[in-house]
Design an enzyme around this catalytic site. Structure first.
Site, mmCIF file in Angstrom:
data_model
loop_
_atom_site.group_PDB
_atom_site.id
_atom_site.type_symbol
_atom_site.label_atom_id
_atom_site.label_comp_id
_atom_site.label_asym_id
_atom_site.label_seq_id
_atom_site.Cartn_x
_atom_site.Cartn_y
_atom_site.Cartn_z
ATOM 1 N N TYR A 28 -13.075 -3.574 11.987
ATOM 2 C CA TYR A 28 -11.779 -2.898 11.894
ATOM 3 C C TYR A 28 -10.951 -3.134 13.153
ATOM 4 O O TYR A 28 -9.748 -3.472 13.074
ATOM 5 C CB TYR A 28 -11.984 -1.399 11.675
ATOM 6 C CG TYR A 28 -10.700 -0.620 11.561
ATOM 7 C CD1 TYR A 28 -9.868 -0.766 10.450
ATOM 8 C CD2 TYR A 28 -10.306 0.269 12.563
ATOM 9 C CE1 TYR A 28 -8.680 -0.055 10.339
ATOM 10 C CE2 TYR A 28 -9.119 0.986 12.461
ATOM 11 C CZ TYR A 28 -8.310 0.821 11.347
ATOM 12 O OH TYR A 28 -7.136 1.525 11.244
ATOM 13 N N GLY B 63 -0.647 7.987 1.122
ATOM 14 C CA GLY B 63 -0.625 8.105 2.578
ATOM 15 C C GLY B 63 0.705 7.849 3.234
ATOM 16 O O GLY B 63 1.766 8.180 2.702
ATOM 17 N N ILE B 64 0.659 7.222 4.414
ATOM 18 C CA ILE B 64 1.892 7.001 5.171
ATOM 19 C C ILE B 64 2.789 5.971 4.492
ATOM 20 O O ILE B 64 3.998 5.977 4.697
ATOM 21 C CB ILE B 64 1.609 6.601 6.636
ATOM 22 C CG1 ILE B 64 0.911 5.244 6.731
ATOM 23 C CG2 ILE B 64 0.811 7.678 7.337
ATOM 24 C CD1 ILE B 64 0.769 4.757 8.174
ATOM 25 N N GLY B 65 2.205 5.091 3.674
ATOM 26 C CA GLY B 65 3.035 4.133 2.942
ATOM 27 C C GLY B 65 3.958 4.832 1.966
ATOM 28 O O GLY B 65 5.145 4.509 1.870
ATOM 29 N N GLY C 116 0.806 -1.216 0.000
ATOM 30 C CA GLY C 116 0.000 0.000 0.000
ATOM 31 C C GLY C 116 0.839 1.266 0.000
ATOM 32 O O GLY C 116 0.507 2.241 0.673
ATOM 33 N N ALA C 117 1.902 1.271 -0.787
ATOM 34 C CA ALA C 117 2.863 2.380 -0.740
ATOM 35 C C ALA C 117 2.602 3.464 -1.771
ATOM 36 O O ALA C 117 3.450 4.330 -1.975
ATOM 37 C CB ALA C 117 4.284 1.826 -0.916
ATOM 38 N N ASN C 118 1.446 3.436 -2.410
ATOM 39 C CA ASN C 118 1.172 4.441 -3.434
ATOM 40 C C ASN C 118 0.482 5.685 -2.884
ATOM 41 O O ASN C 118 0.253 6.655 -3.597
ATOM 42 C CB ASN C 118 0.314 3.843 -4.558
ATOM 43 C CG ASN C 118 -1.062 3.437 -4.067
ATOM 44 O OD1 ASN C 118 -1.172 2.595 -3.183
ATOM 45 N ND2 ASN C 118 -2.111 4.024 -4.609
#
Length: 314
Positions: free
Chosen positions: A192, A42-44, A38-40
């Site tokens: 969640y 936000g914090i990623g 999920g690095a595309n």
């Protein structure tokens, strides 16, 4: 002196305090490989920029390849490091996880840091490709399988680290072993919170299983952050409530601030001999009591292994 000045200083001081800890480590990662799910965004993405600046080869594991490729170009530009690659990974599909892990195992010589960052928050009652609750499936099961399939490469690259992005929401979580997919009475927050508690318990049990291998594990709360993660949650809030919350958004962390504890767990030298613990604001913190339940952690591991079809050899 303007009567507004002290108030302004106070507000910005409070904002700085709310921003939390900052990773002060100057550690370099030249010659090392980091994989971030999920690095595309936000914090990623912010984590990827920081670790690329430190000289690492950074693999962006993402579902949306168009967005991932755009993010990769931005990361290269901001970090000055062109050794940033994109690989397709859909954590809502066990087949995708297996194909991805096979690709990494065949084409990467080492893996020094695995950051399980991707997640979904408070979505409707969706199912993964394999029929699991979407939040439990993506936030926990997909990462559980991915981590186990990459363990051999991580061990070969030791000392290496596994960083699991959890949340303070784990404190309200319970593992519902009798209805793990939340089919009887679905509640987005309960789902969640269960998935975030699963991250903490997985980190704890994994640390036990990796003793004396040189692979260490960490879970963390990144803070309350302005990212896309809340895209399913915000529309469920009444407009009048959103209006009340708006003034406080000034104090919410931005993605750079929110990435600091992830970066800290990935590079801080003093953590090398710690494993299985939980961090927030770049410091060790105690989990909720249910996050220290070793019996539940072992039971969750066995259930997860069965659900994803993990064999003993894997």
């Amino acid at each position: 002196m303007s009567p507004c000045k002290p108030q302004g200083v106070g507000l910005f001081g409070l904002k700085k305090w709310m921003a939390g800890g900052v990773c002060r480590s100057k550690a370099r990662l030249d010659g090392k490989t980091v994989l971030i799910t999920g690095a595309n965004t936000g914090i990623g993405k912010e984590t990827a920029i920081d670790l690329a600046r430190r000289g690492a080869r950074v693999i962006l594991a993402c579902r949306d390849m168009d967005r991932a490729n755009k993010a990769a170009e931005e990361i290269k530009k901001k970090s000055g490091n062109n050794n940033v690659v994109v690989k397709k990974l859909d954590l809502a599909s066990l087949q995708s996880v297996r194909l991805f892990a096979k690709d990494v195992g065949a084409n990467e010589e080492r893996l020094d840091v695995l950051i399980n960052n991707a997640g979904v928050m408070c979505c409707p009652q969706w199912k993964t490709e394999d029929g699991f609750d979407m939040q439990f499936g993506v936030n926990h099961l997909g990462h559980f399988l991915l981590t186990n399939l990459l363990l051999d490469l991580l061990k070969q690259s030791a000392p290496s680290r596994i960083v699991n992005v959890s949340s303070l929401a784990h404190e309200r979580g319970q593992i519902n072993f009798d209805d793990i997919n939340q089919e009887k009475n679905y509640n987005p927050w309960r789902s969640y919170s269960q998935s975030k508690l699963a991250n903490v318990l997985f980190t704890r049990e994994l640390a036990k299983r990796l003793q004396d291998t040189g692979v260490t594990t960490y879970s963390l709360h990144p803070g309350v952050i302005r990212t896309e993660l809340g895209r399913h949650f915000l529309p469920t809030i009444a407009l009048w409530r959103r209006a009340l919350y708006t003034p406080f958004s000034f104090f919410i962390k931005n993605p750079t601030e929110g990435a600091q504890t992830t970066i800290y767990c990935a590079v801080e030298e003093s953590l090398q001999k710690e494993s299985g613990l939980y961090y927030s604001d770049c410091a060790r913190k105690a989990t909720a009591p249910q996050g220290r339940d070793d019996e539940a952690a072992k039971k969750l591991w066995d259930l997860s292994a069965s659900m994803v079809g993990l064999t003993q050899s894997q």
